[in-house]
Design a protein around this motif. Structure first.
Motif, short mmCIF file in Angstrom:
data_model
loop_
_atom_site.label_atom_id
_atom_site.label_comp_id
_atom_site.label_asym_id
_atom_site.label_seq_id
_atom_site.Cartn_x
_atom_site.Cartn_y
_atom_site.Cartn_z
N GLY A 188 2.88 9.14 1.20
CA GLY A 188 3.94 8.63 0.36
C GLY A 188 4.64 7.40 0.89
O GLY A 188 5.38 6.74 0.17
N THR A 189 4.40 7.06 2.17
CA THR A 189 5.00 5.86 2.74
C THR A 189 4.48 4.64 1.99
O THR A 189 3.30 4.54 1.68
N VAL A 190 5.39 3.73 1.69
CA VAL A 190 5.00 2.46 1.07
C VAL A 190 5.18 1.39 2.13
O VAL A 190 6.25 1.25 2.72
N ALA A 191 4.11 0.64 2.39
CA ALA A 191 4.14 -0.37 3.44
C ALA A 191 3.53 -1.66 2.93
O ALA A 191 2.77 -1.67 1.96
N THR A 192 3.88 -2.74 3.61
CA THR A 192 3.22 -4.02 3.33
C THR A 192 2.51 -4.47 4.59
O THR A 192 2.93 -4.15 5.71
N PHE A 193 1.40 -5.19 4.39
CA PHE A 193 0.56 -5.64 5.49
C PHE A 193 0.28 -7.13 5.35
O PHE A 193 0.07 -7.63 4.26
N SER A 194 0.24 -7.79 6.50
CA SER A 194 -0.17 -9.19 6.55
C SER A 194 -0.76 -9.44 7.93
O SER A 194 -0.69 -8.58 8.82
N THR A 195 -1.35 -10.60 8.11
CA THR A 195 -1.92 -10.97 9.40
C THR A 195 -1.77 -12.47 9.60
O THR A 195 -1.92 -13.23 8.64
N PRO A 196 -1.48 -12.91 10.83
CA PRO A 196 -1.39 -14.35 11.08
C PRO A 196 -2.77 -15.01 11.13
O PRO A 196 -2.88 -16.23 11.01
N SER A 197 -3.83 -14.21 11.28
CA SER A 197 -5.18 -14.77 11.33
C SER A 197 -6.17 -13.81 10.67
O SER A 197 -6.70 -14.07 9.61
N HIS A 198 -6.42 -12.67 11.32
CA HIS A 198 -7.32 -11.65 10.78
C HIS A 198 -7.03 -10.32 11.48
O HIS A 198 -6.42 -10.31 12.55
N ALA A 199 -7.52 -9.25 10.88
CA ALA A 199 -7.41 -7.93 11.50
C ALA A 199 -8.57 -7.07 11.02
O ALA A 199 -9.04 -7.22 9.89
N LYS A 200 -9.03 -6.20 11.90
CA LYS A 200 -10.03 -5.20 11.55
C LYS A 200 -9.55 -3.89 12.14
O LYS A 200 -9.07 -3.85 13.27
N GLY A 201 -9.67 -2.81 11.36
CA GLY A 201 -9.21 -1.53 11.84
C GLY A 201 -10.05 -0.38 11.32
O GLY A 201 -10.90 -0.54 10.45
N PHE A 202 -9.80 0.79 11.89
CA PHE A 202 -10.46 2.03 11.50
C PHE A 202 -9.37 3.02 11.16
O PHE A 202 -8.42 3.18 11.92
N VAL A 203 -9.47 3.67 10.01
CA VAL A 203 -8.47 4.63 9.58
C VAL A 203 -9.08 6.00 9.31
O VAL A 203 -10.25 6.11 8.91
N VAL A 204 -8.29 7.02 9.56
CA VAL A 204 -8.63 8.39 9.17
C VAL A 204 -7.44 8.90 8.38
O VAL A 204 -6.31 8.89 8.86
N TRP A 213 0.83 -1.20 0.00
CA TRP A 213 0.00 0.00 0.00
C TRP A 213 0.87 1.25 0.00
O TRP A 213 1.83 1.34 0.78
N THR A 214 0.55 2.18 -0.88
CA THR A 214 1.19 3.49 -0.88
C THR A 214 0.19 4.48 -0.29
O THR A 214 -0.92 4.63 -0.83
N TYR A 215 0.55 5.11 0.81
CA TYR A 215 -0.36 6.02 1.49
C TYR A 215 -0.58 7.28 0.66
O TYR A 215 0.37 8.01 0.38
N PRO A 216 -1.84 7.57 0.29
CA PRO A 216 -2.13 8.76 -0.51
C PRO A 216 -2.14 10.04 0.32
O PRO A 216 -2.18 11.14 -0.22
N GLY A 217 -2.10 9.89 1.63
CA GLY A 217 -2.08 11.03 2.54
C GLY A 217 -1.65 10.57 3.92
O GLY A 217 -1.44 9.38 4.15
N ASN A 218 -1.49 11.50 4.84
CA ASN A 218 -1.17 11.14 6.22
C ASN A 218 -2.33 10.35 6.79
O ASN A 218 -3.49 10.65 6.52
N GLU A 219 -2.02 9.32 7.58
CA GLU A 219 -3.08 8.44 8.05
C GLU A 219 -2.84 7.96 9.47
O GLU A 219 -1.70 7.72 9.87
N PHE A 220 -3.93 7.83 10.21
CA PHE A 220 -3.94 7.21 11.53
C PHE A 220 -4.77 5.95 11.43
O PHE A 220 -5.83 5.95 10.79
N CYS A 221 -4.33 4.89 12.07
CA CYS A 221 -5.02 3.61 12.03
C CYS A 221 -5.15 3.06 13.44
O CYS A 221 -4.16 2.95 14.16
N LEU A 222 -6.36 2.70 13.82
CA LEU A 222 -6.65 2.06 15.11
C LEU A 222 -7.03 0.62 14.84
O LEU A 222 -7.97 0.36 14.07
N ILE A 223 -6.32 -0.32 15.42
CA ILE A 223 -6.66 -1.73 15.27
C ILE A 223 -7.80 -2.05 16.24
O ILE A 223 -7.68 -1.82 17.45
N LEU A 224 -8.88 -2.57 15.69
CA LEU A 224 -10.06 -2.88 16.50
C LEU A 224 -10.06 -4.33 17.00
O LEU A 224 -10.53 -4.60 18.10
#
Length: 126
Positions: free
Chosen positions: A91-107, A51-62
């Motif tokens: 502009g940060t480029v990151a990779t994401f994975s999960t060992p089982s599942h994840a749900k989150g909320f982003v702004v 994922w390439t972030y299109p803007g500054n972002e905050f993420c809360l893992i639920l």
């Protein structure tokens, strides 16, 4: 003005980011000078999402566990669990994975050209 969406995490329309990742935009701001979007995401165990972030972002893992890796520092894996918050710069480029599942909320603070998140997959490097 206050706008409420009842049970948004369960009633939102999710779209695919990859075979095991989904996102649903809940709100976008109407302020063209300070555009923002609020969204939920879900991820199941499987392929890694880049994922390439299109803007500054905050993420809360639920719930669940999300593994984040900044491509500029690939040896460091951030293991986020329910209650953890992450911030990523535009502009940060990151990779994401999960060992089982994840749900989150982003702004996200977006640029005007990315305000319409109706096609989130255009922002993801799939």
């Amino acid at each position: 003005m206050i706008t409420i969406t009842q049970d948004a995490a369960n009633t939102a329309t999710y779209q695919n980011l990859s075979t095991n990742s989904l996102a649903a935009t809940i709100f976008t701001s109407k302020d063209v000078n300070h555009p923002m979007v609020a969204a939920f995401f879900r991820m199941q165990q499987g392929e890694t999402l880049r994922w390439t972030y299109p803007g500054n972002e905050f993420c809360l893992i639920l719930e669940g566990e999300l593994h984040m890796r900044d491509t500029e520092n690939p040896d460091q894996i951030h293991r986020l669990k329910a209650g953890d918050v992450a911030r990523a710069d535009k502009g940060t480029v990151a990779t994401f994975s999960t060992p089982s599942h994840a749900k989150g909320f982003v702004v996200s603070q977006l640029s005007a050209e990315n305000l319409d998140m109706g096609s989130l997959s255009q922002v993801a490097d799939l």
